[in-house]
Each structure stands twice: as C-alpha cells, then as structure tokens.
Write an enzyme that holds these catalytic residues in place. Structure first.
Site, mmCIF file in Angstrom:
data_model
loop_
_atom_site.group_PDB
_atom_site.id
_atom_site.type_symbol
_atom_site.label_atom_id
_atom_site.label_comp_id
_atom_site.label_asym_id
_atom_site.label_seq_id
_atom_site.Cartn_x
_atom_site.Cartn_y
_atom_site.Cartn_z
ATOM 1 N N LYS A 174 8.538 4.218 10.164
ATOM 2 C CA LYS A 174 9.804 4.038 9.587
ATOM 3 C C LYS A 174 9.865 4.356 8.266
ATOM 4 O O LYS A 174 9.295 4.189 7.242
ATOM 5 C CB LYS A 174 10.019 2.542 9.618
ATOM 6 C CG LYS A 174 11.483 2.097 9.039
ATOM 7 C CD LYS A 174 11.776 0.737 8.554
ATOM 8 C CE LYS A 174 11.495 0.551 7.183
ATOM 9 N NZ LYS A 174 12.324 1.218 6.278
ATOM 10 N N GLU A 249 -1.020 1.119 0.292
ATOM 11 C CA GLU A 249 -1.214 1.933 -0.832
ATOM 12 C C GLU A 249 0.110 1.566 -1.671
ATOM 13 O O GLU A 249 1.172 1.744 -1.273
ATOM 14 C CB GLU A 249 -1.058 3.294 -0.337
ATOM 15 C CG GLU A 249 -1.987 3.661 0.419
ATOM 16 C CD GLU A 249 -3.414 4.098 -0.221
ATOM 17 O OE1 GLU A 249 -3.507 4.181 -1.507
ATOM 18 O OE2 GLU A 249 -4.605 4.540 0.257
ATOM 19 N N CYS A 283 3.258 7.384 -7.276
ATOM 20 C CA CYS A 283 2.555 6.261 -7.520
ATOM 21 C C CYS A 283 1.283 6.572 -8.659
ATOM 22 O O CYS A 283 0.998 6.177 -9.436
ATOM 23 C CB CYS A 283 2.137 5.824 -6.282
ATOM 24 S SG CYS A 283 1.112 7.230 -5.286
ATOM 25 N N GLU A 384 5.014 -1.307 -13.741
ATOM 26 C CA GLU A 384 4.994 0.217 -13.148
ATOM 27 C C GLU A 384 6.356 0.874 -13.771
ATOM 28 O O GLU A 384 7.304 0.400 -13.399
ATOM 29 C CB GLU A 384 4.994 0.103 -11.709
ATOM 30 C CG GLU A 384 5.071 1.708 -11.237
ATOM 31 C CD GLU A 384 4.660 1.906 -9.854
ATOM 32 O OE1 GLU A 384 5.327 0.853 -9.082
ATOM 33 O OE2 GLU A 384 4.185 2.793 -9.340
HETATM 34 P P1 NAD Z 1 9.391 -0.235 -1.384
HETATM 35 O O1 NAD Z 1 8.291 -1.497 -1.231
HETATM 36 O O2 NAD Z 1 10.564 -0.995 -1.808
HETATM 37 O O3 NAD Z 1 9.486 0.313 0.307
HETATM 38 C C1 NAD Z 1 8.833 0.950 0.985
HETATM 39 C C2 NAD Z 1 8.920 0.821 2.356
HETATM 40 O O4 NAD Z 1 9.027 -0.582 2.833
HETATM 41 C C3 NAD Z 1 10.296 1.213 2.942
HETATM 42 O O5 NAD Z 1 10.208 1.913 4.113
HETATM 43 C C4 NAD Z 1 11.258 -0.107 3.081
HETATM 44 O O6 NAD Z 1 12.301 0.097 3.721
HETATM 45 C C5 NAD Z 1 9.932 -0.830 3.612
HETATM 46 N N1 NAD Z 1 10.084 -2.501 3.579
HETATM 47 C C6 NAD Z 1 10.819 -3.045 2.570
HETATM 48 N N2 NAD Z 1 10.865 -4.334 2.798
HETATM 49 C C7 NAD Z 1 9.751 -4.659 3.739
HETATM 50 C C8 NAD Z 1 9.396 -5.538 4.602
HETATM 51 N N3 NAD Z 1 9.826 -6.856 4.131
HETATM 52 N N4 NAD Z 1 8.588 -5.518 5.541
HETATM 53 C C9 NAD Z 1 8.177 -4.271 5.830
HETATM 54 N N5 NAD Z 1 8.728 -3.114 5.237
HETATM 55 C C10 NAD Z 1 9.584 -3.266 4.291
HETATM 56 O O7 NAD Z 1 9.042 0.902 -2.324
HETATM 57 P P2 NAD Z 1 9.792 2.141 -2.520
HETATM 58 O O8 NAD Z 1 10.792 1.843 -3.716
HETATM 59 O O9 NAD Z 1 10.434 2.853 -1.585
HETATM 60 O O10 NAD Z 1 8.585 3.070 -3.311
HETATM 61 C C11 NAD Z 1 8.075 3.037 -4.451
HETATM 62 C C12 NAD Z 1 6.972 2.386 -4.588
HETATM 63 O O11 NAD Z 1 5.855 2.904 -3.596
HETATM 64 C C13 NAD Z 1 6.239 2.302 -5.937
HETATM 65 O O12 NAD Z 1 5.734 0.888 -6.641
HETATM 66 C C14 NAD Z 1 5.064 3.479 -5.936
HETATM 67 O O13 NAD Z 1 4.167 3.122 -7.065
HETATM 68 C C15 NAD Z 1 4.645 2.984 -4.551
HETATM 69 N N6 NAD Z 1 3.885 3.876 -3.874
HETATM 70 C C16 NAD Z 1 2.765 3.772 -3.570
HETATM 71 C C17 NAD Z 1 1.699 5.179 -3.387
HETATM 72 C C18 NAD Z 1 0.408 4.949 -3.191
HETATM 73 O O14 NAD Z 1 -0.336 5.884 -2.427
HETATM 74 N N7 NAD Z 1 -0.318 3.977 -3.564
HETATM 75 C C19 NAD Z 1 2.357 6.374 -2.816
HETATM 76 C C20 NAD Z 1 3.880 6.266 -3.335
HETATM 77 C C21 NAD Z 1 4.605 5.273 -3.717
#
Ligand code: NAD
Length: 480
Positions: A174, A249, A283, A384
């Site tokens: 997803k 991650e 990230c 962040e």
């Molecule tokens: P997010 O956590 O809002 O969403 C990530 C994914 O999770 C999306 O597909 C979203 O639809 C889904 N999601 C949301 N609520 C959920 C739930 N209750 N259950 C299951 N899935 C759910 O993150 P974002 O805003 O899309 O991305 C930015 C964040 O991602 C930043 O904090 C960034 O640091 C992190 N990130 C981490 C890495 C890493 O490798 N550590 C890499 C890239 C981004």
C-alpha cells in the site's frame, strides 16, 4: 482512473468508497486518480497473495532471482515514462526522480544476485547419545504487507519487495494515498517482465482503514513499514493482535558534526545535498548541524553561499534543485517549526519564507532556510524537520557534539567530518544511530544493513540482514 493491481491485472475497488485524486504539488493540477480502497480490497489482495504463495515458494530461488532481474531491467527501460510521473505526483526534481527509479532497479538487481546464496545450515554433532545431527531450515514467511510513505514511493517499496520476493514471499503493498501512480505502473511493468500473478499486489486507501486492516489481517505474516514514528507505533500495536513480525523504518533527526580539522568545502557540499535533496523530505537527511567553534564562521559562510545558488521551482524543470514540497500541510509544519525557533531567539541566515512570483503561486514551495542560535528545546531541535530548513549549532569539542547529537528520541543516521581518525572512530562508536558516515555523503548502500536506533525503527532493511527479516528459521533434528 488507474485501478489497483491484484492477481496480475488492473481491477476496480470492491467497496464503494469513491476515488482519490492525485494532485501535482507544483501547480495543483490533476495527475490522475485511483479508487479509494476498503477492507474488502485488502481481503481480495491478501487472497491473491495467499494463492500465489505456494507456487512462488516452490519456484527455485535461482528462478526467482532471474525474474527479479528481468523486472529490474524492465524498470530501467521504462525510466523515461516513470520519472516524469513520479515528479508529477511527488514534486521532486526530475533528475532526482530518475535517480529514484534507478535506485529501485538497483535494489531489485542486488537481491536478484543474492538468490542463489539463500541457504540454511547444519550441525553435525548435537550434544546427544546416541549421536544426532541437526538442520537449520530457512523458509519464507508467506504473505507480507508493505506500507510506504510518499517521499520515496518506489525505492522504499523496493527495500521490502526485493529481499521479500527473492526469499519466496508474496506481497500486498500500500503506497501513500498521495503517491500511488508510479508504484501501480511499476507493478504492471514487473508483471509484464514475468513476475507471476499474485506475487505482488498493490492497493490504495487511507492508512487508518486500509493500512490498519493489512496490519490486522490474520493471513498476513509480516508488515514492512516505512513512515512516521507515531504511525509506526500504531502499526506495531495493530500487528500485535496476531503477533506479526514487523520491520519499522521511522523518522529521524540526523546530526552532522564538523570538527576543526575537517575538509570544510567537502563538508559544506555534503551538508547542502544531505539537507536539501528531495526538498529536505527524507528520513536520512542532515537535520541538525554541529560545527566546531574554530571553523564555525567559515562553514557558515560557505554553506550560505551554496544555499543561495539552490534554485527553487517546479521539479519538471531540470534546472531546479528544490521542487515543491509534497503537501501544503507539510510546508506549514516546517514554517511553524521555523517560526517557533525565531520566536525563541533564533537568527535567520537564509530563506525563511515562500518564493515570490507567478511560477510559485499554486505550488507548495519553500525557500531553503538556514538558522543559527536555535534553542536546544525548540521544535526544530526536538522534532523531525521534514523540509528544507536547517539549524546550525556551535560546539566546543567532540564530547559536546556527541552529547547534543544523542539528545534526541531519534537515532536514524549521523555524520562526522574530521581528519582525526581517533575522533572519527569515537563518534562512530558513540553516536546513537543506525548509520554513521565519516567524511562521506549520507547515502544508502544496498550492501549495508540499515535500521534506526531508539524511536527511529525496529529491524533492518538492505544487506543480508533484510533477507533474515523475510525468512523463518526452523530447527530439525535427525534421529535414527
Ligand atoms: P506516515 O506515517 O503518515 O504514512 C506512511 C504510510 O503509513 C502511508 O502509506 C499511510 O497511508 C500509512 N498509514 C497511516 N496510518 C496508518 C495506520 N493506522 N495503519 C497502517 N498504515 C497507516 O508517513 P509519511 O508522512 O507518508 O512519511 C514521512 C515519514 O516517513 C517521516 O517521518 C520520515 O522520516 C519517515 N520515513 C522513514 C524512512 C526510513 O527508512 N526510516 C524513510 C522514509 C520516510
């Protein structure tokens, strides 16, 4: 409208939750749309993945590797189609979109190459009388869920799919609701290149319903999640109901330390790329810079000169280095963090606002921003910062830098710039982060395991370690 990718074909949603429009962050225009998924679509996708699993597991690892390699080649051939689509839905500069497509292909190729090395182990003489021997078997988990964010829609999916698929698992993926199109297209390309139907299924929908249903589904064995720390905690809670394996991650606030013996010009370049790549929405990104007082002014002056040359504008123009931020809400969050720092005594050195002009009117643009004298308890220091804004801190010695660097709930990446080997190794040992780059740009390698410390994550992606996270280990005792 682009449908989901389930069981090797494009399909509509089984629910009636309507459609989700995908907008261009640079100008608000419509890029495309997808059905808004529901829990019924999760069931259908999991069923397709479950049906495909036995056949994929029985397929020789060598053949699985060959299939992944063919997929990698097909993705590379489609770069001129995929990169503009990625820029249109995500906002990143076209050159960076191309890099992401190739990174995805590279990860597929990397794990394709490891296929023939998948193996278990044997223990010839267990502590028993009469003598017995043991085998250590490795097997795939089954159906895995992959949930990914919008900042690197394709490469972050690849980090899960490549090791997982080569190890014999099948997937339901997803992507984030705002970046589904490139991923759906990539799934169709991989399928056309030979990936059997049902091995990779892609559905879209809100995280709170569709994502949560994936985490709770009894037939899903593992969730590979990349996203924010608060959502990651929720994923872990949902997965607990069926004791699923999870790899998380999550967010980061990477420190970047510059000591007095550093090569300042190289450090400045790495800092600029590390902070402003992908509009700062990464990230692993330089998010807090600690500079030794002896070289602070020189570093600051050179960094500001570099930042002044970063061109902001639509990602579709290859001359632009910083595209539109992905969402208006994301831009507002960074603006609030900057405002909070300024209200609490910080000094603005560059940027601090939105660029002016017709070209920027309808997009989420923000100027690259640099601040100093940012309080250590302000939002910029503690949260962040997911955009092009950077605080500089002056430090007296390495001890102070490491103490400040570690004073964070995050522990994703970290860097040190010094010509003193002892300092470099001390930092590598003491920095609480899954990666430390010494005199090197903060870049990911498929060969090296990567996973956050503290609240930045759980488990690892990349390296041999990622394969372990997509396999079960079983012991077998051979009697008479
Ligand atoms: P997010 O956590 O809002 O969403 C990530 C994914 O999770 C999306 O597909 C979203 O639809 C889904 N999601 C949301 N609520 C959920 C739930 N209750 N259950 C299951 N899935 C759910 O993150 P974002 O805003 O899309 O991305 C930015 C964040 O991602 C930043 O904090 C960034 O640091 C992190 N990130 C981490 C890495 C890493 O490798 N550590 C890499 C890239 C981004």
């Amino acid at each position: 409208m682009t449908g989901f990718w389930i069981d090797g074909r494009e399909v509509d949603s089984l629910g009636n939750a309507g459609e989700t429009q995908v907008g261009n962050p640079a100008n608000g225009s419509l890029v495309g749309s997808v059905p808004t998924g529901t829990a019924r679509d999760v069931d259908a996708a999991v069923e397709a993945a479950r049906d495909a699993f036995p056949g994929w597991w029985e397929t020789s690892a060598a053949k699985r590797g060959e299939t992944l390699f063919a997929g990698s080649e097909a993705i590379k051939s489609a770069v001129n189609e995929l990169a503009p689509l990625l820029t249109a839905e995500q906002g990143k500069p076209i050159g960076e979109a191309r890099m992401e497509i190739f990174r995805f292909a590279h990860t597929l190729e990397h794990y394709a190459g490891m296929a023939k090395n998948l193996r278990g182990g044997s223990v010839p003489n267990l502590d028993s009388d009469p003598p017995r021997s043991g085998l250590i078997l490795k097997r795939p988990l089954g159906v895995c869920a992959a949930i990914t964010p919008w900042n690197f829609p394709l490469s972050l999916a690849g980090n899960k799919l490549a090791p997982g698929i080569v190890a014999g698992n099948t997937f339901v993926l997803k992507p984030a609701s705002t970046t589904p199109l490139t991923v759906l297209r990539a799934a169709a390309i991989l399928s056309a290149a030979g990936l059997p139907k049902g091995v990779l299924n892609v559905i879209c929908g809100p995280g709170g319903s569709v994502g949560a249903a994936m985490c709770e589904h009894p037939d899903v064995a593992k969730v590979g999640f990349t996203g924010s720390t608060p959502v990651g905690k929720g994923v872990m809670r949902s997965a607990a109901s069926t004791v699923k394996r999870v790899t998380l991650e999550l967010g980061g606030s990477d420190p970047f330390i510059v000591m007095d013996s550093a090569d300042i010009d190289r450090a400045v370049s790495a800092c600029s790329v590390g902070r402003f790549f992908n509009g700062g929405q990464a990230c692993l990104a330089v998010k807090r810079v600690f500079v030794h007082e002896a070289v602070y002014e020189e570093f600051k002056e050179k960094l500001l000169a570099k930042v002044a040359r970063l061109r902001v504008g639509p990602g579709s123009n290859s001359k632009n280095r910083i595209g539109a931020l992905h969402t208006a809400g994301g831009r507002q969050e960074v603006e609030e963090q900057v405002a909070d720092a300024l209200q609490n005594g910080a000094t603005l050195l560059a940027g601090g606002g939105r660029p002016q002009g017709d070209e920027y009117e309808k997009g989420n643009f923000l100027l690259p921003t640099v601040l100093e004298n940012v309080p250590y308890d302000s939002k910029m220091s503690c949260e962040e910062v997911f955009g092009p804004a950077l605080p500089l801190f002056k430090i007296r010695d390495l001890d102070e830098a490491i103490r400040r660097a570690n004073d964070s709930e995050f522990g994703l990446g970290s860097s040190i710039w010094t010509r003193d080997l002892e300092q470099a190794m001390l930092a590598a040992q003491r920095l609480e982060a899954g990666y430390t780059w010494i005199n090197s740009i903060s870049k990911i390698y498929d060969e090296l395991p990567f996973g956050g410390f503290k609240q930045s994550g759980l488990g690892q992606e990349h390296g041999m370690e990622a394969l372990e996270h997509y396999q079960l280990t079983k012991s077998v005792v051979l009697g008479h």
